[in-house]
Design an enzyme around this catalytic site. Structure first.
Site, mmCIF file in Angstrom:
data_model
loop_
_atom_site.group_PDB
_atom_site.id
_atom_site.type_symbol
_atom_site.label_atom_id
_atom_site.label_comp_id
_atom_site.label_asym_id
_atom_site.label_seq_id
_atom_site.Cartn_x
_atom_site.Cartn_y
_atom_site.Cartn_z
ATOM 1 N N HIS A 1 -42.134 49.162 -2.643
ATOM 2 C CA HIS A 1 -41.354 50.377 -2.932
ATOM 3 C C HIS A 1 -39.934 49.929 -3.264
ATOM 4 C CE1 HIS A 1 -44.464 53.129 -1.604
ATOM 5 N NE2 HIS A 1 -44.599 52.447 -0.472
ATOM 6 N N GLU B 1 -48.485 49.522 -3.128
ATOM 7 C CA GLU B 1 -47.903 50.877 -3.167
ATOM 8 C C GLU B 1 -46.736 50.916 -4.141
ATOM 9 O OE1 GLU B 1 -47.004 52.341 0.801
ATOM 10 O OE2 GLU B 1 -48.813 51.440 1.635
ATOM 11 N N ASP C 1 -43.878 51.513 -6.526
ATOM 12 C CA ASP C 1 -43.066 52.499 -7.246
ATOM 13 C C ASP C 1 -41.655 51.953 -7.344
ATOM 14 O OD1 ASP C 1 -42.184 53.094 -4.608
ATOM 15 O OD2 ASP C 1 -43.184 55.040 -4.562
ATOM 16 N N ASN D 1 -50.496 44.920 5.694
ATOM 17 C CA ASN D 1 -49.745 45.624 4.642
ATOM 18 C C ASN D 1 -48.355 45.999 5.163
ATOM 19 O OD1 ASN D 1 -49.899 46.999 1.981
ATOM 20 N ND2 ASN D 1 -49.713 48.886 3.159
ATOM 21 N N GLU E 1 -47.323 47.908 8.614
ATOM 22 C CA GLU E 1 -45.912 48.036 9.002
ATOM 23 C C GLU E 1 -45.637 47.694 10.464
ATOM 24 O OE1 GLU E 1 -44.677 51.951 7.701
ATOM 25 O OE2 GLU E 1 -45.410 51.602 5.667
HETATM 26 O O1 G3I Z 1 -50.780 67.982 5.253
HETATM 27 C C1 G3I Z 1 -49.636 68.496 5.924
HETATM 28 C C2 G3I Z 1 -49.578 69.989 5.775
HETATM 29 O O2 G3I Z 1 -50.684 70.557 6.424
HETATM 30 C C3 G3I Z 1 -48.265 70.478 6.396
HETATM 31 O O3 G3I Z 1 -48.151 71.842 6.231
HETATM 32 C C4 G3I Z 1 -47.079 69.771 5.741
HETATM 33 C C5 G3I Z 1 -45.749 70.200 6.350
HETATM 34 O O4 G3I Z 1 -44.904 69.115 6.572
HETATM 35 O O5 G3I Z 1 -47.225 68.402 5.932
HETATM 36 C C6 G3I Z 1 -48.391 67.877 5.330
HETATM 37 O O6 G3I Z 1 -48.452 66.528 5.644
HETATM 38 C C7 G3I Z 1 -47.592 65.679 4.912
HETATM 39 C C8 G3I Z 1 -48.436 64.627 4.243
HETATM 40 O O7 G3I Z 1 -47.616 63.668 3.610
HETATM 41 C C9 G3I Z 1 -49.383 65.200 3.198
HETATM 42 O O8 G3I Z 1 -48.654 65.775 2.160
HETATM 43 C C10 G3I Z 1 -46.618 65.043 5.878
HETATM 44 O O9 G3I Z 1 -45.724 66.017 6.382
HETATM 45 C C11 G3I Z 1 -45.854 63.940 5.196
HETATM 46 O O10 G3I Z 1 -45.090 63.249 6.171
HETATM 47 C C12 G3I Z 1 -46.802 62.985 4.544
HETATM 48 O O11 G3I Z 1 -46.047 62.000 3.881
HETATM 49 C C13 G3I Z 1 -46.748 60.817 3.577
HETATM 50 C C14 G3I Z 1 -46.094 59.641 4.274
HETATM 51 O O12 G3I Z 1 -46.746 58.445 3.893
HETATM 52 C C15 G3I Z 1 -46.156 59.773 5.785
HETATM 53 O O13 G3I Z 1 -45.638 58.654 6.419
HETATM 54 C C16 G3I Z 1 -46.711 60.605 2.070
HETATM 55 O O14 G3I Z 1 -47.496 61.618 1.425
HETATM 56 C C17 G3I Z 1 -47.298 59.240 1.709
HETATM 57 O O15 G3I Z 1 -47.057 58.970 0.346
HETATM 58 C C18 G3I Z 1 -46.596 58.163 2.527
HETATM 59 O O16 G3I Z 1 -47.181 56.929 2.217
HETATM 60 C C19 G3I Z 1 -46.628 55.793 2.886
HETATM 61 C C20 G3I Z 1 -47.768 54.846 3.166
HETATM 62 O O17 G3I Z 1 -48.791 55.497 3.891
HETATM 63 C C21 G3I Z 1 -47.268 53.602 3.918
HETATM 64 N N1 G3I Z 1 -46.172 52.980 3.229
HETATM 65 C C22 G3I Z 1 -45.057 53.858 2.867
HETATM 66 C C23 G3I Z 1 -45.559 55.056 2.066
HETATM 67 C C24 G3I Z 1 -44.406 55.932 1.606
HETATM 68 O O18 G3I Z 1 -43.728 56.500 2.689
#
Ligand code: G3I
Length: 305
Positions: free
Chosen positions: A206, A235, A237, A169, A127
Site C-alpha cells: 500500500h 494488496e 495500491d 503477509n 500484520e
Molecule cells: O460490513 C459492515 C457493515 O455491516 C457495517 O454497517 C459497516 C459500518 O462501519 O461496516 C462494514 O464493515 C466494514 C468492512 O470494511 C466492509 O465494508 C468495516 O467497518 C471496515 O472497517 C472494513 O474495512 C476493511 C479493512 O480492511 C478493515 O481492517 C476494508 O474494506 C479492507 O479493504 C481492509 O483491507 C486491509 C487488509 O485486510 C489487510 N491489509 C490492509 C488492508 C487495508 O486496510
C-alpha cells in the site's frame, strides 16, 4: 497479452484483485473482473469476524460466493486471513491465554479444512509485527498467548490444507532497510531453518507519499526469495494520479518480473471507488470502470517481461 491476466500469464504469473461479495451483482465490476483478472482475494469475507461471528458457528456464505465465482471462471483464490489482531469477532477480542490460543487453532482448522483444495495461497498470519524502528512483534491478544503463536498458526494450517501455499503477509515491509522488513526476514529465515511450514511472503504494498515505492523494493523481494519462499504482491495500491502513478505501478511490476519467485500481483480493488482508501485514486480503473494511465503502464510493463 491484451489483459492483465494474459500478460502476466505469459510470464508464468497471475494477476489478481481483491473482491467484495456484495459487488458481484454489479455488471460493470464483474465485467472488468472476468476480463482482466485470474486470481481473487476476498477483501473481508474470509476474516475471522466474518466467518466465525459466534464461537464455533461458521458462516461461509459470503466467502463462498467469491470462491464459487472464481472457480466458475477459472480464477485462483488467495485466502485472507486466518489469524490477525484486527477484525476479530467480539468474543475473541475479549479472550486471552489458552482459551484464545485454542480458539485460534480451531478457527484455522475449521476454515482451512472447509476450503481444502480450493485455495492457492493462504495469508495464515497477517500484520504480526510492529511499525517503527524496534523490529518487535506487534502487541496483541494473539501475541500475548505466547511468542510461538505464529508457528502454531502455520503448523495448524498445513495440517488442515496440505495443498495451499502458506504465506506471512504484512505492510511497510517493502523497504529492505526498514526494521520491520528485517524482523519478518528473520522470522522466515528461522522458520526455514527449523522446518516450520511456510511457503510464501505477501508484500501488501500500500504505497502513498509517506511510504512510496522504495528504490530497493526489488532487493527486498529477491532477498526473501533467496530464503526459499515465493513472494507475492498481495494488496497493491498506489496513491496519486496520472503519469507519476503510472510510473510507480510500472516500477512495482518490473520489480516482481525481475524476481523469478515473485509469482503474482494482486491489486486491492478494481475501480478507484472500490478502494478502502476514503480519499484518493489508488487503483487501475476509474469510478466508471475506464482504464487509467496506471492500467496501461501496468499492462505494458507486464508485456515487457
Ligand atoms: O460490513 C459492515 C457493515 O455491516 C457495517 O454497517 C459497516 C459500518 O462501519 O461496516 C462494514 O464493515 C466494514 C468492512 O470494511 C466492509 O465494508 C468495516 O467497518 C471496515 O472497517 C472494513 O474495512 C476493511 C479493512 O480492511 C478493515 O481492517 C476494508 O474494506 C479492507 O479493504 C481492509 O483491507 C486491509 C487488509 O485486510 C489487510 N491489509 C490492509 C488492508 C487495508 O486496510
Amino acid at each position: 497479452g491484451t489483459t492483465l491476466a494474459t500478460a502476466a500469464g505469459e510470464t508464468g504469473r497471475y494477476f489478481g484483485t481483491a473482491v467484495a461479495a456484495n459487488k458481484l451483482s454489479d455488471s460493470t465490476y464483474v465485467g472488468i473482473l472476468n476480463r482482466e483478472f485470474n486470481s481473487v482475494t476476498p477483501e473481508n469475507e474470509m476474516k475471522w469476524d466474518a466467518i466465525e461471528p459466534s464461537q464455533g458457528q461458521f458462516t461461509f456464505a459470503n466467502a463462498d460466493r467469491i470462491v464459487n465465482h472464481a472457480r466458475a471462471n477459472g480464477m485462483m483464490v488467495r485466502g485472507h486471513a486466518l489469524a490477525w489482531h484486527s477484525q476479530q469477532p467480539g468474543w475473541a477480542q475479549n479472550m486471552g491465554g489458552t482459551a484464545l490460543r485454542s480458539a485460534m487453532v480451531n478457527h484455522i482448522t475449521q476454515v482451512a479444512s472447509y476450503y481444502r483444495g480450493k485455495i492457492h495461497s493462504w495469508d495464515v498470519v497477517n500484520e504480526a509485527f510492529a511499525d517503527g524502528g524496534t523490529g518487535a512483534r506487534r502487541d496483541s491478544n494473539l501475541q500475548r498467548t505466547g511468542n510461538d503463536w505464529i508457528e502454531v498458526a502455520f503448523r495448524t494450517a498445513r495440517a488442515a490444507d496440505p495443498t495451499a501455499k502458506l504465506c506471512y503477509n504484512d505492510y511497510n515491509t517493502d523497504d529492505w532497510t526498514h526494521a520491520k522488513t528485517q524482523a519478518v526476514y528473520n522470522l522466515v529465515r528461522d522458520f526455514k531453518a527449523r522446518g516450520v511450514p511456510i511457503d510464501c511472503v505477501g508484500f501488501q504494498s500500500h504505497f502513498n507519499s509517506q511510504s512510496p515505492v522504495p528504490a530497493n523494493y526489488q532487493t527486498t523481494l529477491s532477498s526473501f526469495a533467496a530464503l526459499g519462499v515465493d513472494v507475492q504482491i498481495t494488496e497493491l495500491d498506489i496513491e496519486g494520479s496520472g503519469q507519476t502513478q503510472a510510473d510507480n505501478f510500472a516500477r512495482v511490476v518490473r520489480a516482481c518480473l525481475a524476481v523469478a519467485r515473485c509469482t503474482g500481483i494482486t491489486v486491492w480493488g478494481i475501480r478507484d471507488t472500490d478502494s478502502w482508501r476514503a480519499s484518493g485514486t489508488p487503483l487501475l480503473f476509474d469510478g466508471n470502470g475506464n482504464k487509467k494511465a496506471a492500467y496501461t503502464a501496468t499492462l505494458n510493463a507486464l508485456n515487457e517481461g
